[in-house]
Design a protein around this motif. Structure first.
Motif, mmCIF file in Angstrom:
data_model
loop_
_atom_site.group_PDB
_atom_site.id
_atom_site.type_symbol
_atom_site.label_atom_id
_atom_site.label_comp_id
_atom_site.label_asym_id
_atom_site.label_seq_id
_atom_site.Cartn_x
_atom_site.Cartn_y
_atom_site.Cartn_z
ATOM 1 N N PHE A 1 0.727 -1.056 0.012
ATOM 2 C CA PHE A 1 -0.094 -0.024 -0.137
ATOM 3 C C PHE A 1 1.030 1.400 0.019
ATOM 4 O O PHE A 1 1.631 1.459 0.964
ATOM 5 C CB PHE A 1 -0.985 0.042 1.220
ATOM 6 N N VAL A 2 0.790 2.078 -0.942
ATOM 7 C CA VAL A 2 1.699 3.157 -1.040
ATOM 8 C C VAL A 2 0.708 4.697 -1.289
ATOM 9 O O VAL A 2 0.119 4.621 -2.010
ATOM 10 C CB VAL A 2 2.764 3.244 -2.102
ATOM 11 N N CYS A 3 1.085 5.510 -0.510
ATOM 12 C CA CYS A 3 0.468 6.633 -0.906
ATOM 13 C C CYS A 3 1.504 7.488 -1.183
ATOM 14 O O CYS A 3 2.613 7.594 -0.598
ATOM 15 C CB CYS A 3 -0.141 7.373 0.511
ATOM 16 N N ILE B 1 11.977 -0.416 1.865
ATOM 17 C CA ILE B 1 12.133 -1.169 0.843
ATOM 18 C C ILE B 1 11.800 -0.511 -0.670
ATOM 19 O O ILE B 1 12.399 -0.694 -1.458
ATOM 20 C CB ILE B 1 10.723 -2.208 0.939
ATOM 21 N N THR B 2 10.848 0.642 -0.440
ATOM 22 C CA THR B 2 10.752 1.469 -1.579
ATOM 23 C C THR B 2 11.899 2.140 -1.858
ATOM 24 O O THR B 2 12.284 1.987 -3.218
ATOM 25 C CB THR B 2 9.561 2.160 -1.476
ATOM 26 N N ASP B 3 12.660 2.975 -1.007
ATOM 27 C CA ASP B 3 13.710 3.790 -1.163
ATOM 28 C C ASP B 3 14.973 2.754 -1.857
ATOM 29 O O ASP B 3 15.529 3.100 -3.014
ATOM 30 C CB ASP B 3 14.178 4.187 -0.073
ATOM 31 N N SER C 1 11.462 4.661 -15.001
ATOM 32 C CA SER C 1 10.994 3.810 -13.796
ATOM 33 C C SER C 1 9.571 4.194 -13.117
ATOM 34 O O SER C 1 9.440 5.407 -12.982
ATOM 35 C CB SER C 1 12.276 3.961 -12.521
ATOM 36 N N LEU C 2 8.805 3.133 -13.085
ATOM 37 C CA LEU C 2 7.563 3.362 -12.344
ATOM 38 C C LEU C 2 7.215 2.850 -10.932
ATOM 39 O O LEU C 2 6.619 3.116 -10.021
ATOM 40 C CB LEU C 2 6.164 3.116 -13.287
ATOM 41 N N GLY C 3 7.998 1.588 -10.808
ATOM 42 C CA GLY C 3 8.057 0.959 -9.655
ATOM 43 C C GLY C 3 6.970 -0.371 -9.887
ATOM 44 O O GLY C 3 5.928 -0.144 -10.313
HETATM 45 O O1 LIG Z 1 6.417 1.907 -6.756
HETATM 46 C C1 LIG Z 1 6.331 2.795 -5.977
HETATM 47 O O2 LIG Z 1 6.466 2.352 -4.828
HETATM 48 C C2 LIG Z 1 5.858 4.185 -6.299
HETATM 49 N N1 LIG Z 1 5.834 4.423 -7.510
HETATM 50 C C3 LIG Z 1 5.498 5.497 -7.893
HETATM 51 C C4 LIG Z 1 5.227 6.678 -6.721
HETATM 52 C C5 LIG Z 1 5.613 6.281 -5.382
HETATM 53 C C6 LIG Z 1 5.779 5.028 -5.246
#
Ligand SMILES: O=C(O)C1=NCCCC1
Ligand SMILES: NC(=O)C1=CN([C@@H]2O[C@H](COP(=O)(O)OP(=O)(O)OC[C@H]3O[C@@H](n4cnc5c(N)ncnc54)[C@H](O)[C@@H]3O)[C@@H](O)[C@H]2O)C=CC1
Length: 343
Positions: free
Chosen positions: A103-105, A141-143, A318-320
């Motif tokens: 879950f990412v805001c 993890i995201t970073d 990159s979109l993730g």
């Molecule tokens: O993949 C992610 O995590 C994100 N992608 C784009 C914007 C923020 C987070």
């Protein structure tokens, strides 16, 4: 990440739900979920462990074999009142037995805002029972996985004699990108630019190695071999006319269809790679609004089905992806379990 109270209450409710449903159906008990906090994730994750797992995951994703990876383009819910978005990122890796969702805001945030740009929580589930095995911080993890994937793009696409790295932006992603790029490559110079001098100074104080402070984006990128864009900008900050022929650009910000970091000239003159073709065509303003063609996914290059055009100017947009979070979360969980078993 969740507050202590919220996470504990979520955990207790998840245990209750899982125990009661599994108990009713099978008479079996399941382990309660563990909660892994930000500092623990930070102490367990290493780029050396993460990078090979991410390379493997990118390759599997690009093979589009549903036994290897099922990962739809993320569902995004606008949080209009707050200028943000909630992204839901489920992934199932059947052969690896990994079921996960993040879950990412993420938010635009006004200039000078002290609120975070990105907040994330990762949930790891048991694919057989459906119960939650772990709830963990998703920010480290995201970073780290985002920076590690950019480093993989550079490994594949930058010119062999690359000497100068430029980073546009000085936030959390800038720091993780600085860390992994200086850990795995040997640049002679690292240049940094941000909107204000104060931010550049704060960044310089937060890193261990040398940095050249730049007072404009143009100054930072002219002559650079590798350029990382990690800003919250919704308008181009990097222009094709500044970029050296043969440079590699890892473009990490601008993850909405109407947001930009790169101009049309750069997008149209470069060979464009992405993490997910479908993701880029639905979420990347740089791809959609420029009309640039996506040449390949990084996974295609890893699988050897598309070429790495190192001699040309390349952009990795990159979109993730959920699969990146899934392999990172499994790594954290396995390391956490091994440590807990030892003590
Ligand atoms: O993949 C992610 O995590 C994100 N992608 C784009 C914007 C923020 C987070
Ligand atoms: N591709 C991916 O997988 C991911 C992308 N992101 C995106 O990466 C970007 C950076 O994220 P964080 O470092 O966590 O954010 P952050 O808030 O920590 O840092 C953002 C940086 O952008 C700068 N900035 C803000 N507005 C700007 C503008 N108009 N022009 C130039 N610079 C500007 C800020 O000064 C700051 O240096 C965000 O757009 C975020 O959504 C974040 C996580 C994963």
């Amino acid at each position: 990440m969740l507050s202590d109270e919220a996470a504990v209450s979520l955990g207790v409710r998840a245990v209750n739900a899982a125990v009661s449903s599994v108990g009713q159906a099978e008479g079996a008990m399941v382990e309660p979920p563990v909660i892994i906090w930000e500092h623990e994730v930070g102490s367990l994750l290493r780029y050396g462990d993460l990078i090979p797992r991410l390379e493997d995951a990118l390759g599997k994703f690009s093979r589009r074999d549903s036994a290897e990876v099922i990962q739809p383009v993320r569902t995004v819910v606008p949080l209009q009142k707050h200028g943000g978005f909630l992204g839901l990122m489920p992934t199932y890796m059947e052969n690896d037995g990994v079921l996960c969702t993040k879950f990412v805001c993420f938010y635009k945030r006004e200039e000078g805002s002290t609120l975070p740009a990105v907040q994330a929580t990762v949930v790891l589930l048991d694919p057989e029972y459906g119960n939650i095995k772990a709830v963990m911080d998703g920010e480290v993890i995201t970073d780290m996985r985002t920076a590690a994937v950019s480093a993989i793009s550079a490994k594949l696409l930058m010119s062999p004699g690359a000497e100068v790295l430029a980073i546009l932006g000085t936030g959390k992603q800038a720091l993780s990108h600085y860390n992994v790029f200086t850990e795995i490559f040997s640049f002679k110079e690292v240049r940094v630019w941000s909107q204000t001098k104060e931010r550049v100074e704060r960044f310089v104080r937060s890193v261990e190695g040398p940095v050249r402070r730049c007072s404009s984006a143009e100054e930072a990128v002219r002559g650079a071999d590798v350029i990382v864009t990690v800003t919250r900008s919704t308008e181009p900050v990097l222009y094709g006319q500044w970029v050296k022929a043969g440079a590699h650009v890892a473009a990490v910000g601008a993850c909405r269809p109407d947001w930009r970091e790169l101009d049309d000239m750069l997008m149209k003159s470069a060979v464009v790679y992405t993490d997910s073709r479908e993701g880029a065509l639905s979420e990347s303003g740089d791809v959609i609004l420029s009309g640039a063609e996506v040449f390949a996914e990084l996974g295609d290059v890893i699988n050897g089905t598309k070429s790495a055009q190192r001699e040309k100017t390349t952009v990795f947009k990159s979109l993730g992806m959920g699969v990146e979070d899934a392999v990172s979360a499994k790594l954290v969980f396995d390391q956490w379990t091994a440590k807990a078993t030892k003590s």
